[in-house]
Write a protein that holds these residues in place. Structure first.
Motif, PDB file in Angstrom:
ATOM      1  N   ILE A  13       0.841  -1.211   0.000  1.00 26.83           N
ATOM      2  CA  ILE A  13       0.000   0.000   0.000  1.00 26.83           C
ATOM      3  C   ILE A  13       0.877   1.263   0.000  1.00 26.83           C
ATOM      4  N   ALA A  14       2.032   1.220   0.680  1.00 27.26           N
ATOM      5  CA  ALA A  14       2.880   2.416   0.739  1.00 27.26           C
ATOM      6  C   ALA A  14       3.391   2.767  -0.659  1.00 27.26           C
ATOM      7  N   GLY A  15       3.989   1.774  -1.323  1.00 28.75           N
ATOM      8  CA  GLY A  15       4.582   2.036  -2.637  1.00 28.75           C
ATOM      9  C   GLY A  15       3.549   2.371  -3.687  1.00 28.75           C
ATOM     10  N   LEU A  31       8.769  -1.264  -8.486  1.00 28.40           N
ATOM     11  CA  LEU A  31       9.431  -2.575  -8.580  1.00 28.40           C
ATOM     12  C   LEU A  31       9.014  -3.414  -7.386  1.00 28.40           C
ATOM     13  N   GLU A  32       8.355  -4.524  -7.647  1.00 28.53           N
ATOM     14  CA  GLU A  32       7.876  -5.406  -6.584  1.00 28.53           C
ATOM     15  C   GLU A  32       8.547  -6.767  -6.722  1.00 28.53           C
ATOM     16  N   ALA A  33       9.105  -7.245  -5.622  1.00 32.89           N
ATOM     17  CA  ALA A  33       9.845  -8.512  -5.648  1.00 32.89           C
ATOM     18  C   ALA A  33       8.953  -9.704  -5.957  1.00 32.89           C
ATOM     19  N   GLU A  34       7.745  -9.716  -5.400  1.00 37.43           N
ATOM     20  CA  GLU A  34       6.882 -10.895  -5.512  1.00 37.43           C
ATOM     21  C   GLU A  34       6.160 -10.895  -6.867  1.00 37.43           C
ATOM     22  N   ALA A  41       2.830  -7.437   4.118  1.00 40.98           N
ATOM     23  CA  ALA A  41       1.946  -6.815   5.127  1.00 40.98           C
ATOM     24  C   ALA A  41       0.614  -6.365   4.530  1.00 40.98           C
ATOM     25  N   SER A  42       0.667  -5.799   3.330  1.00 35.94           N
ATOM     26  CA  SER A  42      -0.557  -5.210   2.764  1.00 35.94           C
ATOM     27  C   SER A  42      -1.614  -6.247   2.391  1.00 35.94           C
ATOM     28  N   GLY A  43      -1.204  -7.496   2.262  1.00 40.10           N
ATOM     29  CA  GLY A  43      -2.192  -8.535   1.976  1.00 40.10           C
ATOM     30  C   GLY A  43      -2.631  -9.258   3.232  1.00 40.10           C
ATOM     31  N   ALA A  47      -7.830  -4.813   7.865  1.00 45.47           N
ATOM     32  CA  ALA A  47      -8.597  -3.875   7.043  1.00 45.47           C
ATOM     33  C   ALA A  47      -9.603  -3.036   7.825  1.00 45.47           C
ATOM     34  N   PHE A  48      -9.117  -2.378   8.867  1.00 44.19           N
ATOM     35  CA  PHE A  48     -10.018  -1.540   9.660  1.00 44.19           C
ATOM     36  C   PHE A  48      -9.356  -0.185   9.890  1.00 44.19           C
ATOM     37  N   ALA A  49     -10.173   0.855   9.991  1.00 40.34           N
ATOM     38  CA  ALA A  49      -9.656   2.201  10.273  1.00 40.34           C
ATOM     39  C   ALA A  49     -10.355   2.742  11.512  1.00 40.34           C
ATOM     40  N   ARG A 161      12.716  -8.302  -7.789  1.00 38.59           N
ATOM     41  CA  ARG A 161      13.398  -8.120  -6.494  1.00 38.59           C
ATOM     42  C   ARG A 161      14.709  -7.377  -6.715  1.00 38.59           C
ATOM     43  N   VAL A 162      14.832  -6.221  -6.109  1.00 39.96           N
ATOM     44  CA  VAL A 162      16.043  -5.412  -6.290  1.00 39.96           C
ATOM     45  C   VAL A 162      17.184  -6.091  -5.532  1.00 39.96           C
ATOM     46  N   SER A 163      18.268  -6.388  -6.237  1.00 40.31           N
ATOM     47  CA  SER A 163      19.379  -7.105  -5.597  1.00 40.31           C
ATOM     48  C   SER A 163      20.647  -6.262  -5.509  1.00 40.31           C
ATOM     49  N   GLN A 322       5.206   2.378   8.540  1.00 41.12           N
ATOM     50  CA  GLN A 322       3.760   2.620   8.667  1.00 41.12           C
ATOM     51  C   GLN A 322       3.124   1.814   9.794  1.00 41.12           C
ATOM     52  N   GLY A 323       3.870   0.917  10.405  1.00 39.58           N
ATOM     53  CA  GLY A 323       3.406   0.182  11.583  1.00 39.58           C
ATOM     54  C   GLY A 323       2.084  -0.529  11.345  1.00 39.58           C
ATOM     55  N   GLY A 324       1.149  -0.339  12.257  1.00 41.88           N
ATOM     56  CA  GLY A 324      -0.136  -1.029  12.163  1.00 41.88           C
ATOM     57  C   GLY A 324      -1.216  -0.176  11.550  1.00 41.88           C
ATOM     58  N   ALA A 325      -0.804   0.880  10.833  1.00 39.47           N
ATOM     59  CA  ALA A 325      -1.806   1.835  10.338  1.00 39.47           C
ATOM     60  C   ALA A 325      -1.566   2.211   8.879  1.00 39.47           C
ATOM     61  N   GLY A 326      -0.909   1.318   8.134  1.00 39.57           N
ATOM     62  CA  GLY A 326      -0.514   1.666   6.768  1.00 39.57           C
ATOM     63  C   GLY A 326      -1.673   1.958   5.833  1.00 39.57           C
ATOM     64  N   PHE A 327      -2.799   1.269   6.041  1.00 40.36           N
ATOM     65  CA  PHE A 327      -3.956   1.545   5.177  1.00 40.36           C
ATOM     66  C   PHE A 327      -4.692   2.801   5.639  1.00 40.36           C
ATOM     67  N   GLN A 328      -4.921   2.891   6.937  1.00 42.21           N
ATOM     68  CA  GLN A 328      -5.756   4.002   7.401  1.00 42.21           C
ATOM     69  C   GLN A 328      -5.057   5.354   7.322  1.00 42.21           C
ATOM     70  N   THR A 329      -3.730   5.333   7.130  1.00 42.84           N
ATOM     71  CA  THR A 329      -3.015   6.601   6.975  1.00 42.84           C
ATOM     72  C   THR A 329      -2.584   6.859   5.528  1.00 42.84           C
TER      73      THR A 329
HETATM   74  C1  FAD Z   1      -2.089  -8.728  10.982  1.00 42.17           C
HETATM   75  C2  FAD Z   1      -2.048  -7.295  10.538  1.00 42.17           C
HETATM   76  C3  FAD Z   1      -3.186  -6.504  10.675  1.00 42.17           C
HETATM   77  C4  FAD Z   1      -3.173  -5.182  10.227  1.00 42.17           C
HETATM   78  N1  FAD Z   1      -4.334  -4.458  10.290  1.00 42.17           N
HETATM   79  C5  FAD Z   1      -4.357  -3.191   9.794  1.00 42.17           C
HETATM   80  C6  FAD Z   1      -5.561  -2.444   9.789  1.00 42.17           C
HETATM   81  O1  FAD Z   1      -6.609  -2.927  10.214  1.00 42.17           O
HETATM   82  N2  FAD Z   1      -5.522  -1.167   9.303  1.00 42.17           N
HETATM   83  C7  FAD Z   1      -4.364  -0.617   8.825  1.00 42.17           C
HETATM   84  O2  FAD Z   1      -4.384   0.539   8.409  1.00 42.17           O
HETATM   85  N3  FAD Z   1      -3.217  -1.312   8.803  1.00 42.17           N
HETATM   86  C8  FAD Z   1      -3.186  -2.577   9.285  1.00 42.17           C
HETATM   87  N4  FAD Z   1      -2.026  -3.291   9.278  1.00 42.17           N
HETATM   88  C9  FAD Z   1      -0.793  -2.612   8.868  1.00 42.17           C
HETATM   89  C10 FAD Z   1      -0.660  -2.529   7.373  1.00 42.17           C
HETATM   90  O3  FAD Z   1      -0.946  -3.791   6.793  1.00 42.17           O
HETATM   91  C11 FAD Z   1       0.769  -2.076   7.043  1.00 42.17           C
HETATM   92  O4  FAD Z   1       1.040  -0.852   7.706  1.00 42.17           O
HETATM   93  C12 FAD Z   1       0.963  -1.857   5.556  1.00 42.17           C
HETATM   94  O5  FAD Z   1       0.506  -2.964   4.828  1.00 42.17           O
HETATM   95  C13 FAD Z   1       2.440  -1.603   5.234  1.00 42.17           C
HETATM   96  O6  FAD Z   1       2.525  -1.439   3.835  1.00 42.17           O
HETATM   97  P1  FAD Z   1       3.901  -1.409   3.103  1.00 42.17           P
HETATM   98  O7  FAD Z   1       3.616  -1.161   1.680  1.00 42.17           O
HETATM   99  O8  FAD Z   1       4.833  -0.505   3.825  1.00 42.17           O
HETATM  100  O9  FAD Z   1       4.523  -2.877   3.319  1.00 42.17           O
HETATM  101  P2  FAD Z   1       4.318  -4.212   2.460  1.00 42.17           P
HETATM  102  O10 FAD Z   1       2.910  -4.453   2.131  1.00 42.17           O
HETATM  103  O11 FAD Z   1       5.046  -5.299   3.194  1.00 42.17           O
HETATM  104  O12 FAD Z   1       5.049  -3.879   1.098  1.00 42.17           O
HETATM  105  C14 FAD Z   1       6.452  -3.834   0.963  1.00 42.17           C
HETATM  106  C15 FAD Z   1       6.764  -4.507  -0.337  1.00 42.17           C
HETATM  107  O13 FAD Z   1       8.148  -4.326  -0.638  1.00 42.17           O
HETATM  108  C16 FAD Z   1       8.544  -5.450  -1.384  1.00 42.17           C
HETATM  109  N5  FAD Z   1      10.000  -5.573  -1.350  1.00 42.17           N
HETATM  110  C17 FAD Z   1      10.798  -5.794  -0.278  1.00 42.17           C
HETATM  111  N6  FAD Z   1      12.078  -5.881  -0.662  1.00 42.17           N
HETATM  112  C18 FAD Z   1      12.103  -5.689  -1.994  1.00 42.17           C
HETATM  113  C19 FAD Z   1      13.131  -5.678  -2.959  1.00 42.17           C
HETATM  114  N7  FAD Z   1      14.438  -5.896  -2.639  1.00 42.17           N
HETATM  115  N8  FAD Z   1      12.792  -5.452  -4.259  1.00 42.17           N
HETATM  116  C20 FAD Z   1      11.516  -5.233  -4.636  1.00 42.17           C
HETATM  117  N9  FAD Z   1      10.485  -5.257  -3.747  1.00 42.17           N
HETATM  118  C21 FAD Z   1      10.781  -5.477  -2.437  1.00 42.17           C
HETATM  119  C22 FAD Z   1       7.861  -6.615  -0.665  1.00 42.17           C
HETATM  120  O14 FAD Z   1       7.761  -7.766  -1.483  1.00 42.17           O
HETATM  121  C23 FAD Z   1       6.526  -6.004  -0.306  1.00 42.17           C
HETATM  122  O15 FAD Z   1       5.501  -6.341  -1.237  1.00 42.17           O
HETATM  123  C24 FAD Z   1      -1.992  -4.622   9.683  1.00 42.17           C
HETATM  124  C25 FAD Z   1      -0.855  -5.406   9.545  1.00 42.17           C
HETATM  125  C26 FAD Z   1      -0.882  -6.746   9.940  1.00 42.17           C
HETATM  126  C27 FAD Z   1       0.343  -7.584   9.754  1.00 42.17           C
END
Ligand code: FAD
Length: 367
Positions: A13-15, A31-34, A41-43, A47-49, A161-163, A322-329
């Motif tokens: 969600i951040a990217g 660029l997404e590794a998967e 985390a984003s999957g 999913a609550f705010a 995946r960036v190496s 983004q901790g536990g609030a990545g979607f809601q923020t």
């Molecule tokens: C159980 C749980 C419940 C949650 N509940 C909520 C909620 O209710 N509400 C809310 O707002 N938030 C919630 N969150 C938090 C939220 O999910 C995260 O804050 C958010 O998903 C973080 O997003 P992100 O994009 O930073 O990380 P990610 O989704 O982890 O994305 C980072 C991406 O970077 C990619 N990556 C890493 N290294 C490389 C590389 N070398 N090359 C290319 N790609 C790379 C990874 O594959 C990954 O897809 C919850 C989290 C968890 C675990």
């Protein structure tokens, strides 16, 4: 070598949200590794705010995001419950809801049980109902950002995946199995891997700590329409519980076990603790855990997001923690991150709410 104006590492969600904001202004590639976005985390969020987590900055970002979140969310009440010894924590949370102008009601145990009939008396001496919290469609959020990115001419490359990262002249050069990519601006939205990306780029890490959180799913009582049950959360250590579709309930004991960046999996002990906490506080019996998962919530040492340019590394922009609030923020934070990447002014509404680039700067963490 594929050239862009901006490269974003991470298709969570951040990217995706920051890339969608940047795309109308500059050529951006994510660029997404998967093999698909949102795998980590984003999957794995619930999913609550709501306003029951984070400190003032995170709650301010939440408040600034609620309007946009409503596009992919439906109103669903949150019930914050306090046992006898936790009334001070509930008072503090009530003050937060008051400060942020939330539509809330403070209630006693009977009214709380009116909403959540399975609560045991000892689990709830008082409660707060937040009528304005949102159940989000996080899949739709990810898809809409990916679609907006593509519509504006941007690209999402999976299996990338960036190496290796090199800084040559003013340009970042990245090596991936999907080819080599270059751009003068590099956004680090790699979630749990963000410090590793910094090290790869020769940038000082900020101390991102991934913490594992576990969720269990189990069948709801057949005679109850649980879809109306609120998102129920203890104000102290305890658990949260919320309805999922198809007669299932989700619960977590809100674990936050430090972990290396990895494909997190639920551990047996965590599943058992989550089930036990639910059974202690409610009359529910969990005969079988239907499924479970774990994900990594990633925090900076002060638990605030890290957004902004790294010192001494021109064009390296953090978008992490983004901790536990990545979607809601995300709606507000992505505007801050896009402004930092494009050298645009700080978003006005966020400035009016008392935030600045400095609030999020990696410099506060010595990076
Ligand atoms: C159980 C749980 C419940 C949650 N509940 C909520 C909620 O209710 N509400 C809310 O707002 N938030 C919630 N969150 C938090 C939220 O999910 C995260 O804050 C958010 O998903 C973080 O997003 P992100 O994009 O930073 O990380 P990610 O989704 O982890 O994305 C980072 C991406 O970077 C990619 N990556 C890493 N290294 C490389 C590389 N070398 N090359 C290319 N790609 C790379 C990874 O594959 C990954 O897809 C919850 C989290 C968890 C675990």
């Amino acid at each position: 070598m594929k050239r862009s104006d901006v490269l974003v590492i991470g298709g969570g969600i951040a990217g995706l949200s920051v890339a969608a904001r940047i795309a109308p202004h500059a050529a951006v590639t994510v660029l997404e590794a998967e093999s698909a976005p949102g795998y980590h985390a984003s999957g794995r969020s619930v999913a609550f705010a709501h306003y029951g987590l984070g400190e003032t900055v995170v709650r301010t970002l939440t408040a600034l995001s609620m309007g946009a979140l409503a596009e992919h969310g439906g109103l669903h009440p949150a019930l914050h419950i306090a046992a006898e010894g936790e009334i001070a924590a509930l008072d503090a949370l009530e003050e937060v809801h008051h400060q942020f102008g939330c539509n809330y009601t403070r209630v006693g145990p009977d009214a709380a049980r009116g909403l959540m009939p399975v609560l045991r008396a000892e689990a709830c001496a008082a409660a707060l109902i937040d009528h304005g919290s949102l159940k989000l469609d996080t899949h739709a959020m990810l898809q809409s950002h990916a679609a907006a990115l593509k519509a504006a001419g941007g690209a999402l490359v999976t299996g990338a995946r960036v190496s290796a990262i090199a800084h040559e002249g003013d340009v970042w050069r990245l090596t991936t199995p999907a080819g080599d990519f270059s751009a003068p601006i590099l956004v680090n939205a790699a979630g749990a891997w963000a410090d590793g990306i910094a090290r790869m780029a020769g940038v000082t890490p900020v101390g991102i700590e991934p913490r594992r959180r576990t969720v269990i799913s189990f069948a709801a009582p057949q005679d109850e329409d649980v879809s109306r049950w609120p998102f129920t959360k203890t104000v102290g250590e305890g658990f949260y519980l919320l309805p999922e579709g198809r007669g299932q309930l989700l619960a977590s004991h809100m674990d936050q076990t430090p972990s290396d960046p990895c494909d997190a999996a639920a551990e047996e002990l965590d599943k058992a603790i989550a089930a036990d906490r639910v059974e202690q506080a409610t009359t529910l019996t969990i005969r079988r855990i239907s499924h479970s998962w774990a994900g990594l919530r990633s925090f900076a040492p002060d638990e605030l997001p890290v957004i902004g340019a790294a010192a001494g590394a021109a064009g390296f922009i953090w978008c992490a923690g983004q901790g536990g609030a990545g979607f809601q923020t995300a709606p507000a934070l992505s505007r801050v991150a896009a402004a930092a990447a494009l050298g645009l002014p700080f978003p006005e509404d966020a400035a009016e709410a008392g935030l600045t680039f400095k609030t999020f700067s990696p410099a506060r963490l010595g990076a």
